[in-house]
Scaffold this motif. Sequence first.
Motif, short mmCIF file in Angstrom:
data_model
loop_
_atom_site.label_atom_id
_atom_site.label_comp_id
_atom_site.label_asym_id
_atom_site.label_seq_id
_atom_site.Cartn_x
_atom_site.Cartn_y
_atom_site.Cartn_z
N ARG A 113 49.31 36.28 45.52
CA ARG A 113 49.85 36.36 44.62
C ARG A 113 49.32 37.08 43.51
NH1 ARG A 113 52.01 34.16 47.82
NH2 ARG A 113 52.24 31.76 48.05
N PHE A 114 49.00 38.15 44.05
CA PHE A 114 48.54 39.99 43.13
C PHE A 114 48.95 40.30 44.04
CE2 PHE A 114 44.94 35.99 42.92
CZ PHE A 114 44.91 35.92 41.17
N GLN A 115 49.23 41.70 42.83
CA GLN A 115 49.73 42.90 43.21
C GLN A 115 49.16 44.37 41.92
OE1 GLN A 115 53.45 43.17 43.27
NE2 GLN A 115 53.65 41.88 45.28
N ASN A 116 49.02 45.28 42.59
CA ASN A 116 47.92 45.69 41.59
C ASN A 116 49.55 47.35 40.87
OD1 ASN A 116 48.45 47.90 43.64
ND2 ASN A 116 46.39 48.18 44.06
N SER A 117 49.17 47.91 40.28
CA SER A 117 49.73 48.76 39.53
C SER A 117 50.69 49.74 40.81
CB SER A 117 49.73 49.55 38.83
OG SER A 117 48.22 50.52 39.03
N THR A 125 53.83 38.62 35.70
CA THR A 125 53.15 38.76 34.58
C THR A 125 51.95 39.46 34.71
OG1 THR A 125 53.57 35.97 33.73
CG2 THR A 125 51.71 37.65 32.56
N LEU A 126 51.31 40.91 34.42
CA LEU A 126 50.08 41.13 33.73
C LEU A 126 49.28 40.25 33.45
CD1 LEU A 126 51.67 45.17 32.29
CD2 LEU A 126 50.94 44.32 34.95
N ALA A 127 48.10 40.77 33.48
CA ALA A 127 47.03 40.30 33.35
C ALA A 127 46.07 41.11 33.70
CB ALA A 127 46.55 38.99 33.74
N SER A 183 45.55 33.42 37.35
CA SER A 183 45.14 33.24 38.50
C SER A 183 46.76 32.37 39.41
CB SER A 183 43.97 32.88 39.04
OG SER A 183 43.62 32.84 40.36
N THR A 184 47.41 32.36 40.31
CA THR A 184 48.17 31.57 41.21
C THR A 184 47.07 31.24 42.11
OG1 THR A 184 50.19 32.32 40.12
CG2 THR A 184 50.09 31.00 41.81
N VAL A 221 50.45 39.22 38.37
CA VAL A 221 50.40 37.76 38.70
C VAL A 221 51.57 37.41 39.26
CG1 VAL A 221 49.29 35.96 38.39
CG2 VAL A 221 47.66 37.85 37.20
N LEU A 222 51.52 37.16 40.01
CA LEU A 222 53.08 36.50 40.80
C LEU A 222 53.35 35.00 40.29
CD1 LEU A 222 53.17 38.39 44.00
CD2 LEU A 222 54.65 39.02 41.74
#
Length: 371
Positions: A125-129, A3-5, A147-148, A24-25
């Motif tokens: 659990r985060f990635q950028n573009s 999900t984008l956040a 946030s996960t 956000v994974l």
Amino acid sequence: MSTLAPAAVLYEAKKPLRIEEVQVLPPQAGEVTVRMKAAGVCHSDLHVMKGDLSMPMPIILGHEGSGVIEAVGEGVTSVEVGDHVILVWRGSCGKCEYCSNGRPALCDMGTAMRFTGLMPDGTTRFQNSAGESIRHYAGVSAFSSLSTMPQASVVKIPKDVSFEHAALIGCGVITGVGAVEKAARVQPSSTVAVIGCGGIGLNIVQAARMAGARQIIAVDKFSRKEADARQFGATDYVDVNAGDPVQAIKDLTDGKGVDYAFEAYGSGKTAEQAFDATKKGGMCVMVGITSAADRASINVNQLVYAEKTLRGSLYGSTQPRKDLLLLIAMHQSGRLMLDELITKRYPLEGINEAYDALQRGEVARSLIVFE
């Protein structure tokens, strides 16, 4: 599915946080995803931003927060979707030696998450573009609107508790109050000095007042801090710009020093001052986080001849899963001041401005408030 956040991402020390959409994974087994509602602007994150504390980057900072459970992974039993929670920035396993002995802040799980920026399984659990992994801070990364994190990093709270109050309690309040009640065990009619009157220091002041200390000496370098400190219970104020604070504390205590000195600023110099301001038979408690390279010079003979006690306190030496709820009850009963801590609120887009204000000493505590 991710999900984008929006989040505030630190790509390089001594550079501004960058506001951007991150992926956000979803939560894996034993994890939850939190929709953030409020996050505290704390000096501990600033240490990473300034490069005083080294962390892998890019990273999403923020460790003092509250929100709503958005999703849960397999095996999660402590919370469910829709629950309101406080973030626990030292998540613990509940099984190790430290957890079993009532010292969960020292759990290796929380230590690993704090310094590696990874989940317990070694991933993020985060990635950028660009698809690059983004590290977590203290397992929670409160400066992301979503946030996960492990379920061990949240504590369910009643839904009638303000998210702003909950965020404050999650770090500054529990750390300051715990240092007084759990670490030092301040006694009635004692004398106390608090060096550093930020969010944690002010809570040390108010906890000392609640413990019945007869004299509470607040010490800081910003003149505006005097009004804050006195509001929370300080009987005296020492401006470090006016001279030697150790001598000033001794002058206020008939040359003896204080029964309890708390270092809540975070430097080797202030650690030395707190120790030197402690009277014979007294206790000095280190609470502030310093640069990783910082050192203090302590007169070892004072530990022997003056029988001083020197100790540290992490997360207020508390058991957060229990003590966070006790602090909520203390506020609801009127004993614990929280609204008075909040100087200013910012949207996520104003986070760099919020940290500038923190460094200028303009706030007691400020909050990032999410829509």
